[in-house]
Scaffold this motif. Sequence first.
Motif, mmCIF file in Angstrom:
data_model
loop_
_atom_site.group_PDB
_atom_site.id
_atom_site.type_symbol
_atom_site.label_atom_id
_atom_site.label_comp_id
_atom_site.label_asym_id
_atom_site.label_seq_id
_atom_site.Cartn_x
_atom_site.Cartn_y
_atom_site.Cartn_z
ATOM 1 N N GLY A 15 35.515 0.039 67.102
ATOM 2 C CA GLY A 15 35.627 0.596 68.451
ATOM 3 C C GLY A 15 34.616 -0.016 69.396
ATOM 4 N N GLU A 16 33.866 0.826 70.113
ATOM 5 C CA GLU A 16 32.907 0.325 71.096
ATOM 6 C C GLU A 16 31.685 -0.322 70.455
ATOM 7 N N ASN A 17 31.555 -0.198 69.123
ATOM 8 C CA ASN A 17 30.447 -0.837 68.414
ATOM 9 C C ASN A 17 30.762 -2.267 67.978
ATOM 10 N N ASP A 18 31.990 -2.703 68.218
ATOM 11 C CA ASP A 18 32.358 -4.086 67.935
ATOM 12 C C ASP A 18 31.499 -5.012 68.792
ATOM 13 N N VAL A 19 31.113 -6.154 68.217
ATOM 14 C CA VAL A 19 30.239 -7.092 68.928
ATOM 15 C C VAL A 19 30.845 -7.523 70.257
ATOM 16 N N LEU A 20 32.135 -7.827 70.267
ATOM 17 C CA LEU A 20 32.785 -8.268 71.495
ATOM 18 C C LEU A 20 32.928 -7.130 72.503
ATOM 19 N N ALA A 21 33.203 -5.923 71.996
ATOM 20 C CA ALA A 21 33.294 -4.770 72.894
ATOM 21 C C ALA A 21 31.962 -4.535 73.594
ATOM 22 N N LYS A 22 30.889 -4.650 72.822
ATOM 23 C CA LYS A 22 29.560 -4.483 73.404
ATOM 24 C C LYS A 22 29.269 -5.569 74.435
ATOM 25 N N ALA A 23 29.629 -6.798 74.099
ATOM 26 C CA ALA A 23 29.355 -7.917 75.005
ATOM 27 C C ALA A 23 30.119 -7.775 76.319
ATOM 28 N N LEU A 99 58.883 -9.359 65.506
ATOM 29 C CA LEU A 99 57.807 -10.318 65.746
ATOM 30 C C LEU A 99 56.485 -9.564 65.724
ATOM 31 N N ILE A 100 55.485 -10.136 65.054
ATOM 32 C CA ILE A 100 54.177 -9.507 64.971
ATOM 33 C C ILE A 100 53.120 -10.485 65.471
ATOM 34 N N LEU A 101 52.212 -9.993 66.296
ATOM 35 C CA LEU A 101 51.133 -10.809 66.817
ATOM 36 C C LEU A 101 49.909 -9.944 67.048
ATOM 37 N N THR A 102 48.822 -10.537 67.523
ATOM 38 C CA THR A 102 47.563 -9.802 67.643
ATOM 39 C C THR A 102 47.112 -9.693 69.093
ATOM 40 N N ALA A 103 46.305 -8.659 69.348
ATOM 41 C CA ALA A 103 45.847 -8.384 70.712
ATOM 42 C C ALA A 103 44.770 -9.350 71.175
ATOM 43 N N ASP A 104 44.168 -10.105 70.263
ATOM 44 C CA ASP A 104 43.092 -11.017 70.657
ATOM 45 C C ASP A 104 43.576 -12.431 70.957
ATOM 46 N N HIS A 105 44.888 -12.581 71.136
ATOM 47 C CA HIS A 105 45.480 -13.890 71.450
ATOM 48 C C HIS A 105 45.462 -14.078 72.968
ATOM 49 N N ALA A 106 44.258 -14.234 73.511
ATOM 50 C CA ALA A 106 44.060 -14.176 74.958
ATOM 51 C C ALA A 106 44.681 -15.339 75.732
ATOM 52 N N MET A 144 34.690 -26.875 70.132
ATOM 53 C CA MET A 144 34.864 -25.658 69.348
ATOM 54 C C MET A 144 34.858 -25.995 67.870
ATOM 55 N N SER A 145 34.600 -24.987 67.078
ATOM 56 C CA SER A 145 34.630 -25.124 65.627
ATOM 57 C C SER A 145 35.816 -24.326 65.101
ATOM 58 N N ARG A 146 36.723 -24.985 64.401
ATOM 59 C CA ARG A 146 37.904 -24.316 63.872
ATOM 60 C C ARG A 146 37.914 -24.386 62.352
ATOM 61 N N ASP A 236 42.170 -17.776 69.081
ATOM 62 C CA ASP A 236 42.093 -16.353 69.389
ATOM 63 C C ASP A 236 40.622 -16.013 69.645
ATOM 64 N N VAL A 237 40.348 -14.767 69.957
ATOM 65 C CA VAL A 237 38.975 -14.387 70.323
ATOM 66 C C VAL A 237 38.392 -13.483 69.248
ATOM 67 N N ASP A 238 37.686 -14.112 68.317
ATOM 68 C CA ASP A 238 37.063 -13.389 67.210
ATOM 69 C C ASP A 238 35.548 -13.376 67.297
ATOM 70 N N SER A 239 35.006 -14.094 68.265
ATOM 71 C CA SER A 239 33.552 -14.196 68.366
ATOM 72 C C SER A 239 33.156 -14.425 69.823
ATOM 73 N N ILE A 240 31.852 -14.340 70.088
ATOM 74 C CA ILE A 240 31.341 -14.597 71.435
ATOM 75 C C ILE A 240 31.665 -16.043 71.840
ATOM 76 N N LYS A 241 31.532 -16.974 70.902
ATOM 77 C CA LYS A 241 31.842 -18.370 71.218
ATOM 78 C C LYS A 241 33.311 -18.549 71.587
#
Length: 254
Positions: A15-23, A99-106, A144-146, A236-241
Amino acid sequence: MKRLPVLILAGSRLGENDVLAKAGNVQHKALLPVAGTPMLKRVYQAILNADIASNIYIASENEAYFKDLNLEKAHYLSSRPTLPETIQEAIKKIGFPCLILTADHALLQPEWLQEFLNLSEKSSADVTFGIALKEKVEALSLKMSRTYIPLKDIQFSGCNLFFLRNESSENLIQLWQKIHHLRKSPAKMVKILGLKTLFKALFRRLDSITLLERVKMITSSTLEFIPLSNGMAAIDVDSIKDWELVESIYAKEK
């Protein structure tokens, strides 16, 4: 192309304690603003613009997080502790094909969805999985690093796009769930996947055809990789980078 149910996976155990949520100073990772728009809203809008959905479902632990987004055509489902469990529960409601996808596919674009579904419909596989080949990603020349899946014939990153054609796809979801639970128990994973398969993977001698045949042998269901034409589909967006990267991509488009 017929419209079909679309499921957006938007669960977050932190939730709000996620690193990205906090950022991002938001209550939930899916609300992280990218170029001023929450990620979930970007994904939702891409689905609408692609004109592919009969219904749009959002799986999350609490729909109250998203009430201010005004996603008028969305139906909410409860998420489970893991992605495979969430999908297993959701398909009881939404049915097949889906079809299934994720919310972090910005960065998600309507044309990527259309391309993936068009190619998936031409396939006979029970499940298709969108991928971006290493050469497509590196051709973007982004800093980027993939992480790539290194098979003998191809190297790729997943694009978090899944097409489930029929009930047989549940066998693959169950395999995913088993592997998820056993990820810290290599001996038991060997028992499921086979020692020969794991050794081939370890020494980069496992090719995609052999891998997919092994999956079919284990599950009695078929899986196919669908390479997409744009390498950005793997971002996708899994980290601050990752967040900084997608922000820079949108900034260049202005």
